[in-house]
Scaffold this motif. Structure first.
Motif, mmCIF file in Angstrom:
data_model
loop_
_atom_site.group_PDB
_atom_site.id
_atom_site.type_symbol
_atom_site.label_atom_id
_atom_site.label_comp_id
_atom_site.label_asym_id
_atom_site.label_seq_id
_atom_site.Cartn_x
_atom_site.Cartn_y
_atom_site.Cartn_z
ATOM 1 N N ILE A 333 0.837 -1.202 0.000
ATOM 2 C CA ILE A 333 0.000 0.000 0.000
ATOM 3 C C ILE A 333 0.871 1.251 0.000
ATOM 4 C CG2 ILE A 333 -1.725 1.303 1.303
ATOM 5 C CD1 ILE A 333 -2.760 -1.374 2.376
ATOM 6 N N LEU A 334 1.903 1.246 0.825
ATOM 7 C CA LEU A 334 2.836 2.377 0.842
ATOM 8 C C LEU A 334 3.470 2.581 -0.525
ATOM 9 C CD1 LEU A 334 4.469 1.529 4.271
ATOM 10 C CD2 LEU A 334 3.378 3.724 3.769
ATOM 11 N N SER A 336 2.224 1.705 -3.357
ATOM 12 C CA SER A 336 1.189 2.175 -4.271
ATOM 13 C C SER A 336 0.975 3.679 -4.121
ATOM 14 C CB SER A 336 -0.114 1.419 -4.010
ATOM 15 O OG SER A 336 -1.153 1.902 -4.828
ATOM 16 N N PHE A 337 0.948 4.168 -2.882
ATOM 17 C CA PHE A 337 0.812 5.606 -2.655
ATOM 18 C C PHE A 337 1.998 6.356 -3.241
ATOM 19 C CE2 PHE A 337 -2.724 4.695 -0.041
ATOM 20 C CZ PHE A 337 -3.359 5.885 0.261
ATOM 21 N N GLN A 340 1.759 6.882 -6.842
ATOM 22 C CA GLN A 340 0.781 7.896 -7.214
ATOM 23 C C GLN A 340 1.195 9.299 -6.775
ATOM 24 O OE1 GLN A 340 -3.392 6.686 -6.439
ATOM 25 N NE2 GLN A 340 -2.562 4.665 -5.989
ATOM 26 N N TYR A 342 2.437 10.280 -3.616
ATOM 27 C CA TYR A 342 2.198 10.641 -2.224
ATOM 28 C C TYR A 342 3.284 10.029 -1.337
ATOM 29 C CZ TYR A 342 -2.483 11.819 -3.921
ATOM 30 O OH TYR A 342 -3.540 12.359 -4.607
ATOM 31 N N SER A 343 3.786 10.828 -0.406
ATOM 32 C CA SER A 343 4.816 10.325 0.518
ATOM 33 C C SER A 343 4.481 10.713 1.959
ATOM 34 C CB SER A 343 6.192 10.875 0.136
ATOM 35 O OG SER A 343 6.216 12.295 0.238
ATOM 36 N N LYS A 347 -1.455 10.084 5.407
ATOM 37 C CA LYS A 347 -2.453 9.935 4.342
ATOM 38 C C LYS A 347 -2.769 8.458 4.102
ATOM 39 C CE LYS A 347 -2.184 12.910 1.076
ATOM 40 N NZ LYS A 347 -3.426 13.683 1.326
ATOM 41 N N VAL A 348 -1.747 7.612 4.238
ATOM 42 C CA VAL A 348 -1.963 6.170 4.082
ATOM 43 C C VAL A 348 -2.899 5.662 5.179
ATOM 44 C CG1 VAL A 348 -0.868 3.902 4.060
ATOM 45 C CG2 VAL A 348 0.269 5.841 2.963
ATOM 46 N N ASN A 351 -6.579 6.634 4.702
ATOM 47 C CA ASN A 351 -7.279 6.047 3.558
ATOM 48 C C ASN A 351 -7.257 4.522 3.530
ATOM 49 O OD1 ASN A 351 -8.110 8.392 1.623
ATOM 50 N ND2 ASN A 351 -6.066 8.931 2.350
ATOM 51 N N THR A 352 -6.848 3.895 4.618
ATOM 52 C CA THR A 352 -6.849 2.438 4.677
ATOM 53 C C THR A 352 -7.474 1.981 5.989
ATOM 54 O OG1 THR A 352 -4.582 2.456 5.565
ATOM 55 C CG2 THR A 352 -4.822 2.155 3.197
#
Length: 388
Positions: A333-334, A336-337, A340, A342-343, A347-348, A351-352
């Protein structure tokens, strides 16, 4: 380096995964209807605690129409069915895509008559003897035998092919409670090991000097935090930037950032790159009011079936990512962010699916970023010392 010594690809630690997920079993040897019903019973029993998944192949022998917009050439057709989400793919789903789709599952059950998995549960059914014999080479890691009503012992060809077959438990297919307990026990044993990661690689620009070196409790703060984590973790590492390695006391293992320029996000990814099958209790080094009770509560309420376990921050009103337990399923997931753009680890978490807790003492989450913050915390610590 000679030509023979040349390595074409970087050596990376690969997560322990099968064709679908970390914990997967192919149920093989019985009629497909029996396999489906068994999977239904196991999933129904375990789904309140674990994320369960199932993989099979369609049994419709008729020529079926391509669904939805795929008939017009679309490669993907997504429909929000309100109660569930439906994806139809035009092209074959590649193995790496399957693993991505199943990455969030704690348990994957597979119809072994059509798909394979890294472990197997074998049904011994007289009517499927010939079919099972054809699949003998697929029985690479049998962990359970299930006797159908028409069978009383494991087939002779299996006994010959598996010298240690008697070490494998044998249950009746009708004994659902024992079968469910088998999977539940294995999932508990597969709970990821928890390591600690003290984030000490920041440049402390607002503070003006290294926050990890501040002596709040009789030793540099990064060592104090590492020592606090030790009772709760298998191993504890100090995360630092490249070039800082030599500045850290040799008795404290170091994990150097390999995802550079990303701050804490890169440090977490670097930890997973090193140990992708471990969970990580991540903690910033600038939390001078952190105490054992807060850490103990976090570990006690850890939910390894979710992406992470974190505290709610009363300051930001969001999850606090830098005093949190990040599970292995958060690694893709990290990434994937990051892909896109995002770091931000917060935020991870937002949204999870996470286990969000309230800290026993919210002040323990106080971080120190500036000299002004430092003076405030000094007064708090002084008052605590005076009270004791």
């Amino acid at each position: 380096m000679t030509l023979n010594e040349h390595k074409k690809h970087a050596k990376l630690a690969r997560p322990e995964s099968g064709n679908f997920g970390r914990n997967e079993w192919a149920i093989v040897g019985g009629p497909c209807t029996v396999i489906k019903l068994l999977a239904d019973d196991v999933i129904r029993a375990l789904s309140p605690t674990y994320k369960c998944a199932y993989a099979d192949t369609s049994h419709n022998d008729d020529i079926t129409l391509v669904p939805g917009r795929l008939t017009n050439g679309a490669v993907l057709d997504y429909t929000d069915q309100i109660n569930y989400q439906q994806y139809n793919f035009q092209n074959p789903v590649m193995p790496y895509q399957l693993k991505q789709q199943f990455a969030n599952a704690d348990l994957v059950l597979v119809n072994g008559n059509h798909q394979q998995a890294k472990a197997q549960v074998v049904i011994i059914d007289i009517n499927k003897r010939a079919s099972l014999l054809k699949r003998l080479e697929q029985l690479t890691n049998v962990q359970l035998f299930l006797l159908a009503d028409n069978s009383d012992e494991v087939f002779d060809f299996i006994q010959e092919a598996m010298p240690h077959w008697q070490d494998i438990p044998v249950y009746r297919l009708s004994d659902r409670e024992r079968i469910i307990a088998f999977f539940e026990t294995n999932l508990k044993l597969a709970r990821p090991v928890l390591n600690g990661l003290v984030l000490a690689g920041g440049k402390s620009q607002r503070m003006g000097f290294d926050k990890g070196q501040v002596n709040w409790h009789g030793k540099p703060q990064r060592y104090h935090m590492a020592d606090m984590l030790k009772p709760f973790c298998n191993e504890v590492f100090i995360s630092c930037r490249s070039g800082q390695h030599g500045e850290v006391d040799a008795q404290y293992p170091v994990l150097v950032d390999t995802f550079t320029g990303l701050g804490p996000f890169g440090a977490i990814l670097s930890a997973f790159r090193e140990r992708p099958d471990n969970a990580w209790l991540v903690i910033a080094c600038d939390l001078p009011l952190m105490d054992e009770a807060t850490l103990r509560n976090l570990v006690a309420w850890r939910n390894s079936s979710l992406t992470a376990t974190a505290y709610h921050s009363p300051v930001t009103d969001f999850p606090e990512p830098l005093i949190a337990i990040w599970e292995p399923k958060s690694y893709p997931i990290l990434l994937s962010f990051l892909a896109q753009g995002y770091s931000c680890p917060r935020k991870v978490l937002i949204n999870t699916g996470i286990n969000l807790l309230n800290a026993p003492d919210p002040k323990a989450l106080t971080n120190v970023n500036t000299p002004e913050d430092m003076e405030k915390v000094k007064r708090v610590l002084h008052q605590k010392t005076a009270a004791n």
